[in-house]
Design an enzyme around this catalytic site. Structure first.
Site, PDB file in Angstrom:
ATOM      1  CG  ASP A 125      36.353  14.766  73.723  1.00 17.37           C
ATOM      2  OD1 ASP A 125      36.496  15.163  74.898  1.00 17.37           O
ATOM      3  OD2 ASP A 125      36.893  13.737  73.283  1.00 17.37           O
ATOM      4  CB  ILE A 126      30.801  15.719  75.355  1.00 22.80           C
ATOM      5  CG1 ILE A 126      30.387  16.988  74.572  1.00 22.80           C
ATOM      6  CG2 ILE A 126      29.886  15.497  76.556  1.00 22.80           C
ATOM      7  CD1 ILE A 126      29.064  16.868  73.862  1.00 22.80           C
TER       8      ILE A 126
ATOM      9  CD  GLU B  67      32.477  11.843  71.339  1.00 24.27           C
ATOM     10  OE1 GLU B  67      33.206  11.076  71.972  1.00 24.27           O
ATOM     11  OE2 GLU B  67      31.943  11.533  70.255  1.00 24.27           O
TER      12      GLU B  67
END
Length: 370
Positions: A243-244, A286
Site C-alpha cells: 500500500d501507499i 490504497e
C-alpha cells in the site's frame, strides 16, 4: 464501389438503429433491389426473343412496385415497408400465376414469402405475423385450384414459356438464398455483438474503474484457483500486498483528485514493471496486490524491489505541486503447510504490517516468527 453498394443497401439505417432492425431493413432493401434488377433482366430477355410483350408490361409494373418498400425504408417507415413488401409480394405472385398460368412457377414464390414473414415481424407485430405466414398456405391451395379449373388469361409461345420458367425458377432460388443468407449474416453479426458485450460486461465486473487493475473480487477468484493449482502440482505461488505510505495525508493535503492521480501512477508503473502472467490488482482504497507464478523467490524479491524504487522516484504533478510517495510491501509464499489461500493472504498482510511497523518504504517476507 464497395462503399457505394453498402450505402445503397443500408438506406434507412443510421447510428441509432437497433442491430436487429438494421438487419431487417437490409434484408428488405437487398431483396427489393435484387428482384427489381432480375425482373429488368427478364424484361430485356422478353423484348429480344418474344413478339408479344405482355409479360414485360406486367413485370415492368411489378418491378417498380417492388421498390416501394425500399422507398418506405428511406422514409424510415420500417414496419410499413415490410407490410407493403409482403402484401405486394403475395398479390403479385397470385396475379402473375393467374394471368400467365402455372408453367412459370410463380406460385413457388410463396415459399420464401412464408419465411420472410416470420423473419420480418418476429418482434414487432406479435401473433399477427402468423397471418402473413399462414396466408401462403390458402393462397397456394387457391392457385392450384385455379390452375385445375381455369386456363391462363394470356397464352404464350411454348418454347418461350420454357425459357422464362427456368429464369423464373432461378429468380425464386436467388431470392431465397438472398433472404436466408442476409438473415444468417445479420444473425451472426448480432451473436458476435452479444459475445463482445458479454466479454465487456465480464471485464467491467472484474476491473477497478479508476486504475484499470483487477478488483478484489477477481483477485480472490484467481488466487483460489492458483492456490489449488500450486497445491496439486507443487508449483510456485508468491503473493504480495503493498500500500501507499501515508496516503491519507496525500488526500487531506492535496485532495482526493490528487490521491486518484497517485493511484493511477501506481497502476501505470505496475503495468510497465510486471509480466502479463503476473496478476496485479487493487484490493482496497490504497492497497494493491501482486500474484506471481512460474518464477522463484529471488526473482520476486528483485522485481518487487525494483518496483518499490520506481515508486519512490516518481513525482506526481497536481495543480503545479509535486507529490512524492513511497510504498511498503509484504510477501508470502505458498507452502504445503498452508490449508487455504486465505492463509496465504493473511501471511502477506502480516508481513506488510511488519514492513510498516519497521519504518515503511521497505519489503518484508513473511516468516513464522513475525
Amino acid at each position: 464501389m464497395k462503399q457505394n453498394i453498402k450505402k445503397v443497401i443500408e438506406v434507412g439505417i443510421n447510428q441509432e438503429t437497433d442491430s436487429w432492425l438494421a438487419g431487417k431493413i437490409k434484408l428488405v432493401n437487398i431483396i427489393s433491389l435484387a428482384n427489381f434488377i432480375f425482373i429488368l433482366w427478364m424484361i430485356l430477355f422478353d423484348l429480344f426473343i418474344n413478339k408479344n410483350h405482355y409479360l414485360s408490361i406486367v413485370l415492368l409494373g411489378i418491378s417498380f412496385i417492388m421498390l416501394i418498400p425500399y422507398y418506405l425504408n428511406y422514409k424510415k417507415r420500417y414496419i410499413a415497408s415490410r407490410l407493403v413488401f409482403l402484401s405486394f409480394a403475395y398479390f403479385c405472385i397470385c396475379f402473375l400465376a393467374v394471368i400467365f398460368g402455372k408453367e412459370f412457377y410463380f406460385q413457388y414464390y410463396l415459399v420464401p414469402g412464408v419465411g420472410m414473414s416470420l423473419i420480418f415481424f418476429r418482434d414487432e407485430i406479435g401473433n399477427k405475423k402468423w397471418l402473413f405466414t399462414l396466408a401462403g398456405v390458402p393462397l397456394w391451395a387457391l392457385l392450384e385450384f385455379w390452375f385445375a379449373n381455369y386456363p391462363a388469361f394470356i397464352i404464350l409461345d411454348g418454347k418461350y414459356v420454357s425459357a422464362i420458367s427456368y429464369f423464373s425458377s432461378f429468380l425464386i432460388f436467388v431470392t431465397a438464398i438472398l433472404m436466408f443468407g442476409t438473415f444468417t449474416h445479420e444473425s451472426d453479426n448480432q451473436l458476435k455483438n452479444i459475445s463482445k458485450m458479454n466479454k465487456k460486461f465480464k471485464q467491467l465486473a472484474n476491473i477497478d474503474p479508476l486504475t484499470n487493475l483487477y478488483n478484489r473480487r477477481f483477485v480472490d477468484q484467481q488466487l483460489n484457483y492458483l492456490f489449488d493449482l500450486a497445491k496439486n502440482q507443487n508449483g510456485f505461488l508468491g503473493f504480495v500486498i503493498f500500500d501507499i505510505d501515508f496516503f491519507k495525508k496525500v488526500n487531506d493535503t492535496y485532495g482526493h483528485d490528487a490521491g486518484d492521480k497517485v493511484l493511477q501512477m501506481i497502476a501505470k508503473l505496475a503495468d510497465e514493471n510486471f509480466r502479463e502472467t503476473d496478476l496485479v490488482g487493487r484490493i482496497g482504497g490504497e492497497e494493491f496486490c501482486i500474484v506471481f507464478t512460474n518464477t522463484n523467490k529471488e526473482n520476486v524479491l528483485k522485481i518487487v524491489e525494483r518496483f518499490r524504487k520506481e515508486i519512490e522516484e516518481q513525482v506526481v504533478q497536481y495543480e503545479e505541486k509535486d507529490i512524492k510517495v513511497t510504498s511498503s510491501f509484504g510477501i508470502s509464499y505458498f507452502s504445503n503447510n498452508l490449508n487455504s489461500c486465505e492463509e496465504l493472504f493473511k501471511n502477506a498482510d502480516t508481513a506488510l504490517y511488519e514492513a510498516k511497523r519497521s519504518g515503511r518504504n521497505r519489503i518484508y517476507e513473511y516468516k513464522k516468527d513475525l
